[in-house]
Design a protein around this motif. Structure first.
Motif, short mmCIF file in Angstrom:
data_model
loop_
_atom_site.label_atom_id
_atom_site.label_comp_id
_atom_site.label_asym_id
_atom_site.label_seq_id
_atom_site.Cartn_x
_atom_site.Cartn_y
_atom_site.Cartn_z
N GLN A 11 15.02 -8.64 -8.07
CA GLN A 11 13.74 -8.19 -8.76
C GLN A 11 12.83 -7.58 -7.78
O GLN A 11 12.15 -6.45 -7.86
CB GLN A 11 13.02 -9.06 -9.86
N ALA A 12 12.65 -8.37 -6.75
CA ALA A 12 11.79 -7.84 -5.61
C ALA A 12 12.28 -6.64 -4.82
O ALA A 12 11.45 -5.79 -4.62
CB ALA A 12 11.50 -9.02 -4.78
N THR A 13 13.55 -6.53 -4.68
CA THR A 13 14.19 -5.50 -4.26
C THR A 13 14.14 -4.22 -5.22
O THR A 13 13.79 -3.07 -4.65
CB THR A 13 15.91 -5.65 -3.85
N LEU A 14 14.45 -4.55 -6.43
CA LEU A 14 14.24 -3.15 -7.20
C LEU A 14 12.75 -2.74 -7.40
O LEU A 14 12.47 -1.36 -7.27
CB LEU A 14 14.62 -3.59 -8.69
N SER A 15 11.97 -3.64 -7.30
CA SER A 15 10.63 -3.12 -7.43
C SER A 15 10.10 -2.34 -5.99
O SER A 15 9.47 -1.52 -5.76
CB SER A 15 9.60 -4.48 -7.33
N SER A 16 10.76 -2.94 -4.92
CA SER A 16 10.45 -2.53 -3.52
C SER A 16 11.14 -0.95 -3.51
O SER A 16 10.51 0.00 -2.81
CB SER A 16 11.11 -3.33 -2.24
N ILE A 17 12.29 -0.91 -4.09
CA ILE A 17 12.91 0.79 -4.24
C ILE A 17 12.09 1.45 -4.91
O ILE A 17 11.91 2.63 -4.60
CB ILE A 17 14.19 0.52 -4.73
N SER A 18 11.46 1.10 -5.88
CA SER A 18 10.73 1.83 -6.74
C SER A 18 9.38 2.30 -5.78
O SER A 18 8.93 3.58 -6.02
CB SER A 18 10.20 1.28 -8.21
N GLU A 19 9.01 1.31 -5.24
CA GLU A 19 7.67 1.69 -4.85
C GLU A 19 7.94 2.92 -3.41
O GLU A 19 7.19 3.61 -3.21
CB GLU A 19 7.07 0.39 -3.73
N SER A 20 8.99 2.34 -2.55
CA SER A 20 9.37 3.14 -1.51
C SER A 20 9.66 4.54 -1.94
O SER A 20 9.31 5.61 -1.26
CB SER A 20 10.78 2.63 -0.79
N LEU A 21 10.18 4.78 -2.99
CA LEU A 21 10.57 6.06 -3.83
C LEU A 21 9.48 6.88 -4.00
O LEU A 21 9.25 8.07 -3.71
CB LEU A 21 11.68 6.02 -4.87
N SER A 22 8.39 6.20 -4.82
CA SER A 22 7.07 6.88 -5.04
C SER A 22 6.37 7.11 -3.55
O SER A 22 5.76 8.24 -3.74
CB SER A 22 6.15 5.81 -5.75
N ALA A 23 6.51 6.40 -2.55
CA ALA A 23 5.86 6.80 -1.47
C ALA A 23 6.63 7.82 -0.47
O ALA A 23 6.26 8.13 0.64
CB ALA A 23 5.59 5.50 -0.34
N GLY A 24 7.75 8.20 -0.92
CA GLY A 24 8.63 9.27 -0.18
C GLY A 24 9.31 8.61 1.02
O GLY A 24 10.00 9.19 1.91
N ALA A 25 9.50 7.45 0.91
CA ALA A 25 10.35 6.74 2.23
C ALA A 25 11.59 6.46 1.89
O ALA A 25 12.48 5.43 1.61
CB ALA A 25 9.58 5.45 2.07
N PHE A 26 12.71 7.69 1.72
CA PHE A 26 13.65 7.88 1.41
C PHE A 26 14.70 7.19 2.17
O PHE A 26 15.78 6.63 1.66
CB PHE A 26 14.29 9.37 1.16
N VAL A 27 14.53 6.94 3.62
CA VAL A 27 15.55 6.50 4.47
C VAL A 27 15.31 4.78 4.08
O VAL A 27 16.33 4.04 4.01
CB VAL A 27 14.94 6.46 5.86
N ARG A 28 14.37 4.32 3.69
CA ARG A 28 14.22 2.89 3.31
C ARG A 28 15.02 2.69 1.96
O ARG A 28 15.49 1.58 1.56
CB ARG A 28 12.73 2.49 3.18
N VAL A 29 14.62 3.55 1.07
CA VAL A 29 15.48 3.49 -0.31
C VAL A 29 17.06 3.52 -0.36
O VAL A 29 17.40 2.74 -0.81
CB VAL A 29 15.05 4.79 -1.20
#
Length: 452
Positions: A11-29
């Motif tokens: 759940q933490a990872t899924l939340s992190s993906i959503s936040e990174s996607l919103s911030a434009g951090a595609f490499v991290r996603v």
């Protein structure tokens, strides 16, 4: 793809993906997507709007596409496949289990399916066509063909050495199948029995020579019922001649149970069980409009019955105030019975042998509930409006409608099943129509006779 099993971490990872996607951090996603299991990626895709879903899909390595497609709901999976070129789809389907392959291909639009089949090589096309040759919702459609077979005359030692040479067993293997030279199933051998037997013992001495097998044409709901009844982890599937053609495992049955539950829940609202929560507005509107149209017709039918007593309503305004009570109570009582009977049919409790007894029981319940609530509503109305005759009128209508509700709730699913109509889909609408019409007619009709 790594398998993440810790729920909180997932759940933490899924939340992190959503936040990174919103911030434009595609490499991290991209990196995070490949640190979670295919089922979790599928959950993320199903929980995302269409544009976000497309971006996430593009970030996945092609090697992971097949694993994720297996886990997606039908609507979401079809939407993604519809945007892929056929050769990419073929690559994703290449290592898919037979049952998942059949489900994936059979749900696609015909033009998309034909394009994909045309891109496949002859061997893969034959496998796909064989997988889809069995009827949907049958054991043959949901089975896997990855079985391990033995001959009865070999020893335990030979079998164990054979398994070691294979180095890997099919997923969820708990039983090996004993066949003759013509592939007829003649016995089963559990892994636990195999591992605890003497190496020089023959398979025929320790196998179960009366195996329980499913037939390819058995309905999947019956398959799930047998797994529940006998606590199976897997079961062999044979054709009409008794030849072994595959096996069904407990993970397939869990999917059946979940899908059946979703189907019942969504059908009562007129929705498809695989409907995409984040589907485009136009698509969702079109699907729901059909059901709303059906409900509008039934509402107009109830209104037409009320219109028959327009003169009565105009002279006794109190009837308009009370007119919703009887249909409402009948609808609730009827839906209780309807739900109970549909559930009983789903788990195999309701059969032709006991259907009549059940109808009589629900009719009796409707009668006694009618008496209880008729007396109660008559007392309330008589005290409230100081009109004992009005109380008697609504009590009589309540009694009639409760009996009708019990009878309709019990018989509708049985009749619909015989007519090959899904009672979960249409039963509630028809039942509501019956209780509305009967309730309004009984109340206003009785009022016209005795109060006018």
């Amino acid at each position: 793809m790594p398998e993440t099993t810790d729920i909180s971490n997932t759940q933490a990872t899924l939340s992190s993906i959503s936040e990174s996607l919103s911030a434009g951090a595609f490499v991290r996603v991209r990196k995070l997507l490949h640190d979670i299991a295919a089922g979790d990626v599928a959950l993320l895709l199903e929980s995302s709007p269409t544009k976000t879903r497309d971006i996430l899909w593009q970030m996945l390595d092609a090697d992971f596409h097949g694993d994720v497609l297996e886990e997606l709901s039908e609507d979401v999976r079809n939407g993604i496949i519809g945007k892929m070129i056929p050769s990419r789809v073929v690559d994703a389907l290449e290592d898919m289990d037979t049952d998942d392959l059949a489900e994936t291909l059979s749900s696609l639009p015909e033009n998309v399916l034909n394009n994909i089949l045309a891109t496949m090589d002859a061997q893969d096309r034959l496998r796909a066509e064989k997988a889809m040759s069995y009827g949907e919702d049958t054991a043959g459609f949901i089975m896997n063909t990855d079985t391990i077979t033995l001959r009865r005359e070999v020893t335990v030692d030979v079998v164990i050495r054979y398994l070691r040479l294979k180095a890997e067993l099919p997923e969820n293997t708990d039983t090996l199948y004993v066949v003759n030279r013509h592939d007829f199933l003649i016995g089963t051998l559990s892994l636990s029995r195999l591992l605890t037997s003497s190496p020089d013992v023959n398979v025929e001495d320790i196998m179960d020579d009366e195996p329980e097998a499913l037939t390819v044409n058995m309905e999947e709901r019956e398959v799930a019922s047998m797994f529940e009844r006998y606590d199976w982890l897997s079961a062999p599937v044979v054709d009409e001649d008794g030849k072994l053609v595959g096996r069904i495992t407990i993970d397939d049955v869990v999917d059946i149970i979940r899908e059946d539950a979703e189907h019942s829940m969504m059908s009562m609202a007129g929705l498809e069980d695989e409907e995409d929560t984040f589907a485009p507005v136009g698509q969702s509107t079109k699907r729901r409009s059909v059901w709303l149209g059906v409900n509008l017709v039934t509402a107009l039918l109830a209104a037409a019955v009320s219109d028959m007593f327009e003169e009565t309503l105009s002279q006794l305004a109190v009837l308009a105030i009370l007119n919703t009570i009887v249909p409402s109570m009948g609808g609730v009582a009827g839906n209780q019975t309807l739900t109970l009977v549909i559930r009983g049919m789903a788990v195999g409790h309701v059969t032709d042998a006991n259907a009549l007894w059940l109808v009589r029981k629900e009719l009796a319940i409707g009668f006694f509930n009618g008496i209880i609530w008729a007396v109660l509503i008559a007392s309330v109305i008589a005290l409230w409006k100081q009109d004992y005759m009005l109380g008697c009128v609504i009590a009589f209508a309540m009694m009639i409608n409760m009996i009708a509700a019990g009878l309709a709730g019990a018989t509708l699913p049985i009749i619909m099943k015989k007519m090959k109509i899904d009672p979960a889909l249409a039963g509630s609408v028809i039942l509501t129509t019956i209780t509305d019409v009967v309730g309004i007619f009984a109340f206003l009709g009785t009022a016209t006779l005795f109060l006018m």
